[in-house]
Design a protein around this motif. Sequence first.
Motif, short mmCIF file in Angstrom:
data_model
loop_
_atom_site.label_atom_id
_atom_site.label_comp_id
_atom_site.label_asym_id
_atom_site.label_seq_id
_atom_site.Cartn_x
_atom_site.Cartn_y
_atom_site.Cartn_z
N GLU A 27 52.94 35.69 42.75
CA GLU A 27 52.84 36.71 41.70
C GLU A 27 51.58 37.53 41.97
O GLU A 27 50.65 37.07 42.63
CB GLU A 27 52.76 36.05 40.33
N PRO A 28 51.53 38.79 41.51
CA PRO A 28 50.36 39.64 41.77
C PRO A 28 49.06 38.97 41.34
O PRO A 28 48.94 38.46 40.23
CB PRO A 28 50.65 40.89 40.94
N GLY A 29 48.10 38.94 42.27
CA GLY A 29 46.80 38.36 42.00
C GLY A 29 46.68 36.90 42.36
O GLY A 29 45.57 36.35 42.38
N GLU A 30 47.79 36.22 42.67
CA GLU A 30 47.73 34.83 43.07
C GLU A 30 47.28 34.68 44.52
O GLU A 30 47.62 35.50 45.36
CB GLU A 30 49.11 34.16 42.95
N PRO A 68 42.94 37.16 43.70
CA PRO A 68 42.73 38.28 42.78
C PRO A 68 41.64 39.24 43.22
O PRO A 68 41.67 40.43 42.89
CB PRO A 68 42.35 37.59 41.47
N GLU A 69 40.67 38.73 44.01
CA GLU A 69 39.57 39.59 44.46
C GLU A 69 40.02 40.62 45.48
O GLU A 69 39.30 41.59 45.76
CB GLU A 69 38.44 38.74 45.04
N LEU A 70 41.23 40.46 46.04
CA LEU A 70 41.73 41.42 47.02
C LEU A 70 42.56 42.52 46.37
O LEU A 70 43.38 43.17 47.03
CB LEU A 70 42.54 40.71 48.11
N PHE A 71 42.33 42.75 45.10
CA PHE A 71 42.86 43.94 44.42
C PHE A 71 42.18 45.18 44.98
O PHE A 71 40.98 45.19 45.25
CB PHE A 71 42.59 43.84 42.92
N HIS A 72 42.95 46.25 45.15
CA HIS A 72 42.38 47.52 45.61
C HIS A 72 43.11 48.68 44.95
O HIS A 72 44.34 48.66 44.85
CB HIS A 72 42.47 47.65 47.13
N PRO A 96 46.94 39.65 36.38
CA PRO A 96 48.07 39.82 35.47
C PRO A 96 48.70 38.48 35.12
O PRO A 96 48.63 37.52 35.90
CB PRO A 96 49.06 40.69 36.28
N PRO A 97 49.34 38.38 33.95
CA PRO A 97 50.04 37.12 33.61
C PRO A 97 51.20 36.88 34.57
O PRO A 97 51.77 37.81 35.13
CB PRO A 97 50.53 37.38 32.18
#
Length: 326
Positions: free
Chosen positions: A223-226, A87-91, A170-171
């Motif tokens: 899934e996004p953020g995993e 999740p920390e690699l969101f940009h 995100p869920p």
Amino acid sequence: MSILELRKLWGNRPLIGAAVGVLIQDETGRVLLQRRGDDGLWGEPGGALEPGEDFLTGARRELLEETGLVCPDLALMPLPNGLQSGPELFHRYPNDHEIYIVGMRAQGTLPASALEHAQPDDSGETLELRWFALDDLPPLSNNANRQSLSVLRARVGQPPLPLLPWPPTPPIGNYLMDLRKLVGARPLFAPGANVLVTDDQNRLLLLRHGGTGKWTVPGGSLEPGESFEDCARRELFEETGLSAGKLEPLEMFCGPEYRFTYLHGDVVDNVSVLYRAQSVTGQLTPQDGEVLGVGWFGMAELPGDDELSGNLIQDNLNVWKGGQGT
């Protein structure tokens, strides 16, 4: 499909981007960084994979495009430090496009003098190239760069760089299915994870997949953020009811040989980390619908290649066979 093609259909919402970062150091240990054209900040060369591309090919291409340089000893960084996910690699880019970066890091060396011959392409992605000491870094663009440089800093006893805050994860939904509704059967990157599970007789757990009717190992798509590991844990539990006390990353699989076409025509380019489960607990409970059957297989009992769900699973089993007795 490329990230840019997906954006036309998906808008600014978070995508999972299969990408590679390129860490080049000179003879004194300095790292090569580029000042980016989109935000004016600094980061390692790198970027998103092209459809069907493997990570090392992508690393060589991105390095050439963004610096004009060729690195003869460029290689993928060993696992686990070579992996990027979580999740920390969101940009969020200046144009408001959002992404979760997943993939690998490549590393190599060049003499400091190589920079005299650097010639970035005319895309505007690279405003400037410079060597930086690991204890004297410029303002960095995102957490992917911070984590990559922290890997290099750890080698020389320096502390990790602090990370920027990131939004709540995100869920869990069905990211690939949502994309399919927009793109149809066209090829999509499918980052994910698979898991090798063995019993006390050293037999391997295989599942008969509901979508192919063939044998596979537990696993599935991010899934996004995993992170890759979080995906492995979730898929293992969803498909089998089992939990792993520890997951050991063994190998990353990515490239044109791992493109897979489902019976209904959907095409995926697998980007998959294989894990070995340790200290497994729980009662084996196959997932209704997705798992048609389960089996424990010794080395001499494994299904033939034509009974397995594609090249990815064949090579997953080859890793298991190659690791017996170690």
